[in-house]
Design an enzyme around this catalytic site. Structure first.
Site, mmCIF file in Angstrom:
data_model
loop_
_atom_site.group_PDB
_atom_site.id
_atom_site.type_symbol
_atom_site.label_atom_id
_atom_site.label_comp_id
_atom_site.label_asym_id
_atom_site.label_seq_id
_atom_site.Cartn_x
_atom_site.Cartn_y
_atom_site.Cartn_z
ATOM 1 N N TYR A 1 24.302 -5.096 -15.271
ATOM 2 C CA TYR A 1 24.731 -5.650 -13.981
ATOM 3 C C TYR A 1 26.069 -5.039 -13.579
ATOM 4 O O TYR A 1 26.994 -4.957 -14.388
ATOM 5 C CB TYR A 1 24.882 -7.173 -14.092
ATOM 6 C CG TYR A 1 25.448 -7.835 -12.857
ATOM 7 C CD1 TYR A 1 24.598 -8.317 -11.863
ATOM 8 C CD2 TYR A 1 26.825 -7.963 -12.673
ATOM 9 C CE1 TYR A 1 25.120 -8.914 -10.721
ATOM 10 C CE2 TYR A 1 27.339 -8.553 -11.533
ATOM 11 C CZ TYR A 1 26.477 -9.030 -10.563
ATOM 12 O OH TYR A 1 26.980 -9.617 -9.436
ATOM 13 N N GLU B 1 26.281 -4.878 -5.013
ATOM 14 C CA GLU B 1 25.737 -5.422 -6.256
ATOM 15 C C GLU B 1 24.570 -4.556 -6.709
ATOM 16 O O GLU B 1 23.661 -4.294 -5.929
ATOM 17 C CB GLU B 1 25.269 -6.865 -6.039
ATOM 18 C CG GLU B 1 24.832 -7.535 -7.325
ATOM 19 C CD GLU B 1 24.411 -8.986 -7.095
ATOM 20 O OE1 GLU B 1 25.035 -9.887 -7.672
ATOM 21 O OE2 GLU B 1 23.452 -9.205 -6.343
#
Ligand code: GDP
Ligand code: MN
Length: 383
Positions: A107, A195
């Site tokens: 992530y 993101e």
């Protein structure tokens, strides 16, 4: 302004971020040749401006072009509902992307940490579809790296953060590069969020942005005309979507006392006072400077869309906004709309006296001060 995944990937690839190939399709016929280009080994992904598409059934892997195209055709026109977006969004297009093999899912994100007024990079080894859960249960699994506004980031700092996040050694060099590219893209695009989840590590040892989410700060959209032209309705809440169409600053909250005021500071004060009086604010709503009666009525319509509302507190300090204009708007709303809950108003400043006169004889409850207005509305609404 949220960008779709395919737009986000376009933007990021211009900064050198490695992304899987693919293209957008609006129907099965458009999807087929794209799928064929990758020999049918593709992933079909709903392009809706909401999170959690995977769990909502909006992401599917294929090994056959025809099947991928058929699924694309079925997905388009469907309403996708996720935990993040309970009322869902209709799928109008899909991304037909090259399917990659994924060994591990990391992530990465870039956003602004308001608490320290710096851009922050967040890194985690535990990427994939459950990052919210990771953040909640294992916050230490997310490493935060703040970007110095004057010096930027040095490679060694990024490397240290990536190592601290336990990213395996073979992936570190590529991740350091990707983070530098993401931060550059973030700053130059006036983004408020980037993101990458998952940031995929393939069995062949390549790091790729398998999903990408970019949001551009709407205050800077004038500098990014090409994006603002593609702006779509993306608000997670239907009332917020309507407010944004009308150009009204409205934020939905989960309480039941609606608030309408002029000026962001005054509205926030009103929210505090409602809380202090034991109430729960249903929204933030700033009618804006110089609002006329029509605009006040448009704001009342938004408040009436919220079925949780048990009462409304109006707090206006007349300046450029005139108290009598506000009163006219409220009266028009009382006349033409079904206002079934108590309304308390505190109107001060320019035009206040005229405004209060206009409201005499209406069902509206006057208050002298903001505190009194908050106490009265809480009493009336919850009784
Ligand atoms: P989201 O649920 O809206 O965040 O959509 P994602 O694009 O992140 O997709 C959800 C999940 O599908 C990812 O976490 C991956 O596990 C999987 N996925 C997406 N694209 C691919 C791909 O190209 N190959 C493989 N093997 N899995 C993929
Ligand atoms: Mn994702």
């Amino acid at each position: 302004m949220k960008l779709h995944e395919y737009q986000s990937k376009d933007l990021l690839s211009r900064y050198g971020v490695p992304v899987p190939g693919g293209d957008v399709a609006h129907n099965a016929a458009e999807a087929l040749p794209i799928a064929q280009k990758y020999g049918g080994k593709v992933v079909v992904k709903a392009q809706v401006l909401m999170g959690g598409r995977g769990k909502a059934g909006g992401v599917k892997l294929f090994t056959d072009s025809q099947e991928a195209a058929t699924f694309a055709g079925e997905l388009i026109g469907k309403r996708l509902i996720s935990i993040q977006n309970p009322q869902g969004m209709i799928v109008e297009k899909v991304l037909v992307g090259e399917q990659i093999d994924i060994a591990e899912e990391y992530y990465l994100s870039v956003l602004t940490d308001r608490a320290v007024a710096k851009v922050v990079v967040m890194i985690s080894k535990e990427g994939g579809m459950d990052i919210e859960e990771v953040a909640e249960k294992h916050p230490d699994a997310i490493v935060r790296l703040h970007v110095d506004p004057a010096w930027g980031l040095s490679d060694y700092e990024i490397r240290a953060a990536v190592t601290e996040a336990n990213i395996p050694a073979p992936a570190r060099n590529q991740m350091v590069s990707m983070i530098k590219q993401l931060v550059k893209a973030y700053l130059e695009s006036d983004a408020d969020l980037i993101e990458i989840n998952p940031c995929a590590w393939t069995p062949e040892g390549k790091l790729l942005a398998a999903d990408a989410k970019v949001s551009i700060d709407e205050n800077a959209l004038y500098r990014h005309a090409s994006w603002s032209e593609t702006q779509e309705d993306s608000a997670d809440d239907p009332i917020e979507a309507e407010a944004s169409k009308r150009g009204i600053a409205y934020v939905k909250l989960d309480g039941d006392i609606a608030i309408l005021g002029n000026g962001a500071g005054l509205v926030m004060c009103s929210m505090d006072e409602v809380r202090a009086a034991g109430g729960r604010p249903a929204n933030f709503l700033d009618v804006g400077g110089g609002a006329n009666a029509e605009r006040v009525k448009a704001c009342m319509e938004l408040i009436l869309m919220d079925k949780n509302v048990k009462g409304l507190m109006i707090n206006v300090f007349g300046g450029i906004t005139k108290g009598d204009e506000v009163a006219k708007g409220i009266l028009a709303a009382f006349d033409e709309l079904q206002v079934s809950f108590p309304v308390v108003a505190r109107i001060e400043g320019t035009g206040a006296e005229a405004g209060r006169k206009l409201l005499e004889g209406s069902s509206l409850v006057p208050a002298e001060t903001m505190q009194e207005a908050a106490q009265k509305i809480v009493e009336l609404a919850y009784s």
